[in-house]
Design a protein around this motif. Structure first.
Motif, PDB file in Angstrom:
ATOM      1  N   TYR A   5      -2.503  12.535   4.288  1.00  0.00           N
ATOM      2  CA  TYR A   5      -3.877  13.034   4.383  1.00  0.00           C
ATOM      3  C   TYR A   5      -4.886  11.937   4.046  1.00  0.00           C
ATOM      4  O   TYR A   5      -5.947  11.859   4.664  1.00  0.00           O
ATOM      5  CB  TYR A   5      -4.043  14.239   3.447  1.00  0.00           C
ATOM      6  CG  TYR A   5      -5.259  15.070   3.715  1.00  0.00           C
ATOM      7  CD1 TYR A   5      -5.288  15.970   4.778  1.00  0.00           C
ATOM      8  CD2 TYR A   5      -6.400  14.958   2.917  1.00  0.00           C
ATOM      9  CE1 TYR A   5      -6.407  16.733   5.038  1.00  0.00           C
ATOM     10  CE2 TYR A   5      -7.519  15.722   3.173  1.00  0.00           C
ATOM     11  CZ  TYR A   5      -7.518  16.606   4.232  1.00  0.00           C
ATOM     12  OH  TYR A   5      -8.639  17.367   4.489  1.00  0.00           O
ATOM     13  N   TRP A   6      -4.573  11.101   3.054  1.00  0.00           N
ATOM     14  CA  TRP A   6      -5.445   9.977   2.668  1.00  0.00           C
ATOM     15  C   TRP A   6      -4.629   8.673   2.730  1.00  0.00           C
ATOM     16  O   TRP A   6      -4.314   8.070   1.684  1.00  0.00           O
ATOM     17  CB  TRP A   6      -6.017  10.171   1.271  1.00  0.00           C
ATOM     18  CG  TRP A   6      -6.953  11.345   1.158  1.00  0.00           C
ATOM     19  CD1 TRP A   6      -8.023  11.613   1.939  1.00  0.00           C
ATOM     20  CD2 TRP A   6      -6.875  12.407   0.207  1.00  0.00           C
ATOM     21  NE1 TRP A   6      -8.643  12.771   1.544  1.00  0.00           N
ATOM     22  CE2 TRP A   6      -7.958  13.292   0.471  1.00  0.00           C
ATOM     23  CE3 TRP A   6      -6.031  12.718  -0.845  1.00  0.00           C
ATOM     24  CZ2 TRP A   6      -8.194  14.441  -0.264  1.00  0.00           C
ATOM     25  CZ3 TRP A   6      -6.263  13.868  -1.590  1.00  0.00           C
ATOM     26  CH2 TRP A   6      -7.328  14.714  -1.297  1.00  0.00           C
ATOM     27  N   PRO A   7      -4.275   8.203   3.910  1.00  0.00           N
ATOM     28  CA  PRO A   7      -3.417   7.008   3.997  1.00  0.00           C
ATOM     29  C   PRO A   7      -4.072   5.742   3.467  1.00  0.00           C
ATOM     30  O   PRO A   7      -3.369   4.787   3.106  1.00  0.00           O
ATOM     31  CB  PRO A   7      -3.125   6.910   5.499  1.00  0.00           C
ATOM     32  CG  PRO A   7      -4.268   7.618   6.168  1.00  0.00           C
ATOM     33  CD  PRO A   7      -4.645   8.725   5.233  1.00  0.00           C
ATOM     34  N   TRP A   8      -5.402   5.694   3.399  1.00  0.00           N
ATOM     35  CA  TRP A   8      -6.085   4.488   2.951  1.00  0.00           C
ATOM     36  C   TRP A   8      -5.758   4.146   1.496  1.00  0.00           C
ATOM     37  O   TRP A   8      -5.940   2.993   1.055  1.00  0.00           O
ATOM     38  CB  TRP A   8      -7.598   4.630   3.122  1.00  0.00           C
ATOM     39  CG  TRP A   8      -8.187   5.803   2.373  1.00  0.00           C
ATOM     40  CD1 TRP A   8      -8.357   7.065   2.836  1.00  0.00           C
ATOM     41  CD2 TRP A   8      -8.661   5.786   1.022  1.00  0.00           C
ATOM     42  NE1 TRP A   8      -8.907   7.857   1.865  1.00  0.00           N
ATOM     43  CE2 TRP A   8      -9.114   7.101   0.737  1.00  0.00           C
ATOM     44  CE3 TRP A   8      -8.755   4.814   0.026  1.00  0.00           C
ATOM     45  CZ2 TRP A   8      -9.638   7.453  -0.503  1.00  0.00           C
ATOM     46  CZ3 TRP A   8      -9.277   5.160  -1.209  1.00  0.00           C
ATOM     47  CH2 TRP A   8      -9.712   6.475  -1.459  1.00  0.00           C
ATOM     48  N   LEU A   9      -5.246   5.107   0.743  1.00  0.00           N
ATOM     49  CA  LEU A   9      -4.900   4.830  -0.653  1.00  0.00           C
ATOM     50  C   LEU A   9      -3.738   3.847  -0.773  1.00  0.00           C
ATOM     51  O   LEU A   9      -3.563   3.222  -1.820  1.00  0.00           O
ATOM     52  CB  LEU A   9      -4.547   6.140  -1.369  1.00  0.00           C
ATOM     53  CG  LEU A   9      -5.727   7.077  -1.681  1.00  0.00           C
ATOM     54  CD1 LEU A   9      -5.231   8.399  -2.252  1.00  0.00           C
ATOM     55  CD2 LEU A   9      -6.693   6.416  -2.655  1.00  0.00           C
ATOM     56  N   LEU A  10      -2.960   3.698   0.292  1.00  0.00           N
ATOM     57  CA  LEU A  10      -1.857   2.738   0.255  1.00  0.00           C
ATOM     58  C   LEU A  10      -2.359   1.299   0.159  1.00  0.00           C
ATOM     59  O   LEU A  10      -1.600   0.396  -0.204  1.00  0.00           O
ATOM     60  CB  LEU A  10      -0.973   2.899   1.502  1.00  0.00           C
ATOM     61  CG  LEU A  10      -0.182   4.217   1.590  1.00  0.00           C
ATOM     62  CD1 LEU A  10       0.604   4.267   2.892  1.00  0.00           C
ATOM     63  CD2 LEU A  10       0.757   4.347   0.391  1.00  0.00           C
ATOM     64  N   PRO A  14      -1.163  -3.459  -3.773  1.00  0.00           N
ATOM     65  CA  PRO A  14      -1.116  -4.756  -4.493  1.00  0.00           C
ATOM     66  C   PRO A  14      -2.068  -4.837  -5.683  1.00  0.00           C
ATOM     67  O   PRO A  14      -2.262  -5.938  -6.234  1.00  0.00           O
ATOM     68  CB  PRO A  14      -1.508  -5.763  -3.406  1.00  0.00           C
ATOM     69  CG  PRO A  14      -2.399  -5.005  -2.491  1.00  0.00           C
ATOM     70  CD  PRO A  14      -1.877  -3.591  -2.483  1.00  0.00           C
ATOM     71  N   LEU A  15      -2.690  -3.736  -6.081  1.00  0.00           N
ATOM     72  CA  LEU A  15      -3.681  -3.776  -7.164  1.00  0.00           C
ATOM     73  C   LEU A  15      -3.118  -4.351  -8.467  1.00  0.00           C
ATOM     74  O   LEU A  15      -3.791  -5.174  -9.112  1.00  0.00           O
ATOM     75  CB  LEU A  15      -4.236  -2.372  -7.393  1.00  0.00           C
ATOM     76  CG  LEU A  15      -5.319  -2.250  -8.473  1.00  0.00           C
ATOM     77  CD1 LEU A  15      -6.539  -3.098  -8.098  1.00  0.00           C
ATOM     78  CD2 LEU A  15      -5.737  -0.789  -8.662  1.00  0.00           C
ATOM     79  N   PRO A  16      -1.905  -3.989  -8.901  1.00  0.00           N
ATOM     80  CA  PRO A  16      -1.393  -4.588 -10.152  1.00  0.00           C
ATOM     81  C   PRO A  16      -1.263  -6.113 -10.071  1.00  0.00           C
ATOM     82  O   PRO A  16      -1.564  -6.813 -11.046  1.00  0.00           O
ATOM     83  CB  PRO A  16      -0.020  -3.916 -10.314  1.00  0.00           C
ATOM     84  CG  PRO A  16      -0.143  -2.628  -9.580  1.00  0.00           C
ATOM     85  CD  PRO A  16      -1.017  -2.934  -8.411  1.00  0.00           C
ATOM     86  N   LEU A  17      -0.835  -6.653  -8.917  1.00  0.00           N
ATOM     87  CA  LEU A  17      -0.736  -8.110  -8.775  1.00  0.00           C
ATOM     88  C   LEU A  17      -2.099  -8.769  -8.824  1.00  0.00           C
ATOM     89  O   LEU A  17      -2.272  -9.855  -9.409  1.00  0.00           O
ATOM     90  CB  LEU A  17      -0.026  -8.453  -7.458  1.00  0.00           C
ATOM     91  CG  LEU A  17       1.444  -8.031  -7.351  1.00  0.00           C
ATOM     92  CD1 LEU A  17       1.979  -8.353  -5.959  1.00  0.00           C
ATOM     93  CD2 LEU A  17       2.264  -8.722  -8.425  1.00  0.00           C
ATOM     94  N   ILE A  18      -3.104  -8.104  -8.207  1.00  0.00           N
ATOM     95  CA  ILE A  18      -4.462  -8.657  -8.228  1.00  0.00           C
ATOM     96  C   ILE A  18      -5.008  -8.688  -9.647  1.00  0.00           C
ATOM     97  O   ILE A  18      -5.629  -9.668 -10.083  1.00  0.00           O
ATOM     98  CB  ILE A  18      -5.374  -7.843  -7.298  1.00  0.00           C
ATOM     99  CG1 ILE A  18      -4.892  -7.954  -5.848  1.00  0.00           C
ATOM    100  CG2 ILE A  18      -6.819  -8.281  -7.420  1.00  0.00           C
ATOM    101  CD1 ILE A  18      -5.660  -7.078  -4.877  1.00  0.00           C
ATOM    102  N   LEU A  69       1.189   6.169  -5.791  1.00  0.00           N
ATOM    103  CA  LEU A  69       0.236   6.029  -4.697  1.00  0.00           C
ATOM    104  C   LEU A  69       0.620   6.912  -3.508  1.00  0.00           C
ATOM    105  O   LEU A  69      -0.251   7.518  -2.877  1.00  0.00           O
ATOM    106  CB  LEU A  69       0.170   4.572  -4.240  1.00  0.00           C
ATOM    107  CG  LEU A  69      -0.749   3.640  -5.021  1.00  0.00           C
ATOM    108  CD1 LEU A  69      -0.757   2.265  -4.367  1.00  0.00           C
ATOM    109  CD2 LEU A  69      -2.164   4.194  -5.101  1.00  0.00           C
ATOM    110  N   LEU A  70       1.909   7.003  -3.228  1.00  0.00           N
ATOM    111  CA  LEU A  70       2.361   7.863  -2.131  1.00  0.00           C
ATOM    112  C   LEU A  70       2.014   9.319  -2.394  1.00  0.00           C
ATOM    113  O   LEU A  70       1.585  10.041  -1.479  1.00  0.00           O
ATOM    114  CB  LEU A  70       3.867   7.695  -1.928  1.00  0.00           C
ATOM    115  CG  LEU A  70       4.484   8.478  -0.766  1.00  0.00           C
ATOM    116  CD1 LEU A  70       3.854   8.045   0.560  1.00  0.00           C
ATOM    117  CD2 LEU A  70       5.999   8.300  -0.728  1.00  0.00           C
ATOM    118  N   ALA A  71       2.157   9.759  -3.635  1.00  0.00           N
ATOM    119  CA  ALA A  71       1.777  11.132  -3.981  1.00  0.00           C
ATOM    120  C   ALA A  71       0.277  11.344  -3.834  1.00  0.00           C
ATOM    121  O   ALA A  71      -0.181  12.407  -3.401  1.00  0.00           O
ATOM    122  CB  ALA A  71       2.228  11.467  -5.399  1.00  0.00           C
TER     123      ALA A  71
END
Length: 328
Positions: A5-10, A14-18, A69-71
């Motif tokens: 429903y909200w695929p953009w959240l994927l 990489p947020l933890p690496l950033i 994130l998938l959830a």
């Protein structure tokens, strides 16, 4: 088929690496809190093994973050397309359940049945054909009450019609035709954009209620409610007794004049059903007068799946927490 429903959240994967790259590293203590005298005795290969074994929590945390994130994307299972026609018509059935409806002057499958049973038999098939209509059911005798509110669930209307019985409203065998029409007006007037239709079935005359049938018909016409009236009952039956066989008219109380006036005042039509065959023909004619919607719409049922990756993420987080407590 699975859909997010909200695929953009994927994109946050990489947020933890950033954050690790942007934020300053934690300062290392100048002196270890615990000295291991034999650490120098370990060879390079042994040190490398220890380092690789301690790296698995990092991969576990990364997998937990991906599951979380998938959830959050709200995955859904899409079922097969289901056909649904929407006509925009609200159709109410008003059925007489007074004592006179127990007269057995109808035949179904070579078996004599009462009038209400004949209505259930024929009207049930009619209800099943009304795809796209919102259907409701009013039962009336001495009093009128809403048995089934407007719904697209034709199966429920059909089931509750079959569960109705003579005298369900009152033991008094009187008939309140005017109140049944008034109740239909009240339930249908809230639907401003719909085509409103009432099919009223009775075998008698108005003998109860506060609202007269003709006055109710005037109110129905003002609210653009079309009424089709059906008079139920045979013209004559043979009655055998000790004195021989004689013909009687079981429909002597049927007020055809008033039923005709009700239909004419609202733009409907009056029908006469003397037997099961005529009743079936009437419902087929009603299908032609009020045709079902030809254009169909489709929808796909959705089942939420987010709790699976969310549960896995919580499980992995719990394992990491237990491992950290053990090392501490």
């Amino acid at each position: 088929m699975i859909e997010l429903y909200w695929p953009w959240l994927l994109s946050l994967l990489p947020l933890p690496l950033i954050l690790r790259w942007l934020l300053p590293a934690r300062a290392v203590a100048q002196q270890a809190a615990l000295k291991v005298p034999f650490l120098d005795d370990l060879g390079p290969s042994e040190t490398r093994v220890v380092s690789s074994e301690r790296r698995w929590p990092l991969w576990l945390a990364a997998f937990a973050w991906a599951c979380l994130l998938l959830a959050a994307t709200r995955p859904q299972w899409l079922g097969e397309p289901i056909e649904q026609a929407v006509s925009g018509r609200d159709l109410m059935l008003a059925v007489d359940v007074s004592g006179s409806m127990q007269e057995e002057d109808f035949i179904i499958g070579k078996q004599r049945v009462d009038r209400l049973t004949a209505i259930k038999h024929v009207a049930g098939d009619f209800i099943q054909r009304r795809v796209g209509d919102r259907l409701g059911l009013i039962l009336f005798g001495t009093q009128a009450y809403l048995h089934v509110p407007l719904t697209f669930d034709r199966k429920t209307v059909q089931t509750l019609l079959h569960e109705a019985f003579i005298g369900i409203t009152e033991d008094d065998p009187k008939t309140s035709i005017g109140d049944a029409i008034g109740l239909a007006i009240k339930r249908l007037q809230q639907q401003q954009d719909a085509s409103r239709v009432l099919i009223l079935l009775t075998d008698g005359a108005n003998t109860a209620g506060e609202l007269t049938p003709l006055k109710a018909a005037e109110l129905a016409a003002e609210h653009h409610l079309k009424i089709y009236t059906i008079g139920i009952g045979a013209d004559e039956v043979l009655v055998r007794s000790l004195f021989g066989t004689r013909r009687v008219n079981p429909s002597a109380d049927l007020d055809e004049k008033t039923l005709t006036a009700i239909a004419d005042a609202t733009g409907g039509h009056y029908f006469r059903a003397r037997n099961t065959e005529e009743l079936e023909k009437i419902y087929l004619m009603l299908d032609q007068l009020e045709p079902v919607e030809k254009d169909k719409q489709y929808f796909r049922p959705r089942s939420e799946l987010f709790y699976w990756p969310l549960g896995l993420a919580l499980l992995l987080t719990g394992c990491l927490t237990l491992a950290r407590l053990r090392w501490s």
